[in-house]
Motif scaffolding. Structure first.
Motif, PDB file in Angstrom:
ATOM      1  N   SER A 191      61.716  -2.644  32.463  1.00  0.00           N
ATOM      2  CA  SER A 191      62.455  -1.408  32.225  1.00  0.00           C
ATOM      3  C   SER A 191      63.320  -1.463  30.966  1.00  0.00           C
ATOM      4  O   SER A 191      63.704  -0.435  30.447  1.00  0.00           O
ATOM      5  N   GLU A 192      63.622  -2.634  30.479  1.00  0.00           N
ATOM      6  CA  GLU A 192      64.402  -2.761  29.253  1.00  0.00           C
ATOM      7  C   GLU A 192      63.545  -2.583  28.003  1.00  0.00           C
ATOM      8  O   GLU A 192      64.047  -2.553  26.902  1.00  0.00           O
ATOM      9  N   CYS A 193      62.229  -2.497  28.180  1.00  0.00           N
ATOM     10  CA  CYS A 193      61.318  -2.390  27.042  1.00  0.00           C
ATOM     11  C   CYS A 193      60.911  -0.946  26.794  1.00  0.00           C
ATOM     12  O   CYS A 193      60.715  -0.178  27.719  1.00  0.00           O
ATOM     13  N   ASP A 194      60.762  -0.610  25.522  1.00  0.00           N
ATOM     14  CA  ASP A 194      60.144   0.649  25.144  1.00  0.00           C
ATOM     15  C   ASP A 194      58.643   0.416  25.127  1.00  0.00           C
ATOM     16  O   ASP A 194      58.182  -0.588  24.588  1.00  0.00           O
ATOM     17  N   VAL A 195      57.893   1.338  25.689  1.00  0.00           N
ATOM     18  CA  VAL A 195      56.437   1.210  25.733  1.00  0.00           C
ATOM     19  C   VAL A 195      55.857   1.833  24.468  1.00  0.00           C
ATOM     20  O   VAL A 195      56.192   2.961  24.106  1.00  0.00           O
ATOM     21  N   VAL A 196      55.006   1.073  23.785  1.00  0.00           N
ATOM     22  CA  VAL A 196      54.391   1.505  22.532  1.00  0.00           C
ATOM     23  C   VAL A 196      52.895   1.218  22.611  1.00  0.00           C
ATOM     24  O   VAL A 196      52.501   0.126  23.028  1.00  0.00           O
ATOM     25  N   SER A 197      52.080   2.169  22.215  1.00  0.00           N
ATOM     26  CA  SER A 197      50.635   1.918  22.216  1.00  0.00           C
ATOM     27  C   SER A 197      50.300   0.973  21.067  1.00  0.00           C
ATOM     28  O   SER A 197      51.007   0.898  20.063  1.00  0.00           O
ATOM     29  N   GLY A 247      63.235  -5.075  24.268  1.00  0.00           N
ATOM     30  CA  GLY A 247      62.380  -4.948  23.100  1.00  0.00           C
ATOM     31  C   GLY A 247      61.295  -3.919  23.315  1.00  0.00           C
ATOM     32  O   GLY A 247      61.535  -2.885  23.913  1.00  0.00           O
ATOM     33  N   ILE A 248      60.098  -4.223  22.828  1.00  0.00           N
ATOM     34  CA  ILE A 248      58.987  -3.297  22.997  1.00  0.00           C
ATOM     35  C   ILE A 248      57.848  -3.986  23.740  1.00  0.00           C
ATOM     36  O   ILE A 248      57.665  -5.194  23.625  1.00  0.00           O
TER      37      ILE A 248
END
Length: 123
Positions: free
Chosen positions: A25-31, A8-9
């Protein structure tokens, strides 16, 4: 719960902050700014991971955004220290009743993650 399997994120306080959390590592990084403004797409069947409390946002902010967008997946809130995690989870469930809320204590994570968690708390 092993965060190695989370997809996920991951909402971070500020995307410019080093976010070298290998176990996510499976997550997208979002501010948080991107997340709040809707610039990031929500995962359809995955999770949103965030810090329970940090200077930029808290889990209640994230839960409110997710509730407003109709998200019904899991909200995983990481925390280092909390007075009463069960009470916090219950209060989060009142804000966003359709979310599957999980609180994960970071005390048992490796030193890299703990250093990162502590730097987030001090911002």
């Amino acid at each position: 719960m092993s965060l190695h399997r989370v997809r996920g994120i991951f909402v971070v306080p500020d995307k410019s902050i080093e976010t070298s959390i290998a176990l996510l590592s499976e997550c997208d990084v979002v501010s948080y700014t991107e997340f709040r403004s809707g610039m990031s797409a929500l995962p359809s069947s995955a999770s949103v991971v965030c810090w329970l409390f940090c200077p930029t946002y808290d889990a209640f902010d994230i839960a409110s955004v997710l509730q407003a967008r109709g998200f019904q997946g899991a909200l995983i809130c990481m925390y280092h220290v909390a007075a009463d995690p069960k009470m916090i989870a219950a209060e989060l469930a009142m804000v966003a009743p359709k979310l599957d809320i999980k609180l994960v204590q970071t005390d048992h994570f490796d030193k890299t993650v703990l250093s990162y968690a502590m730097s987030i708390m001090r911002l």
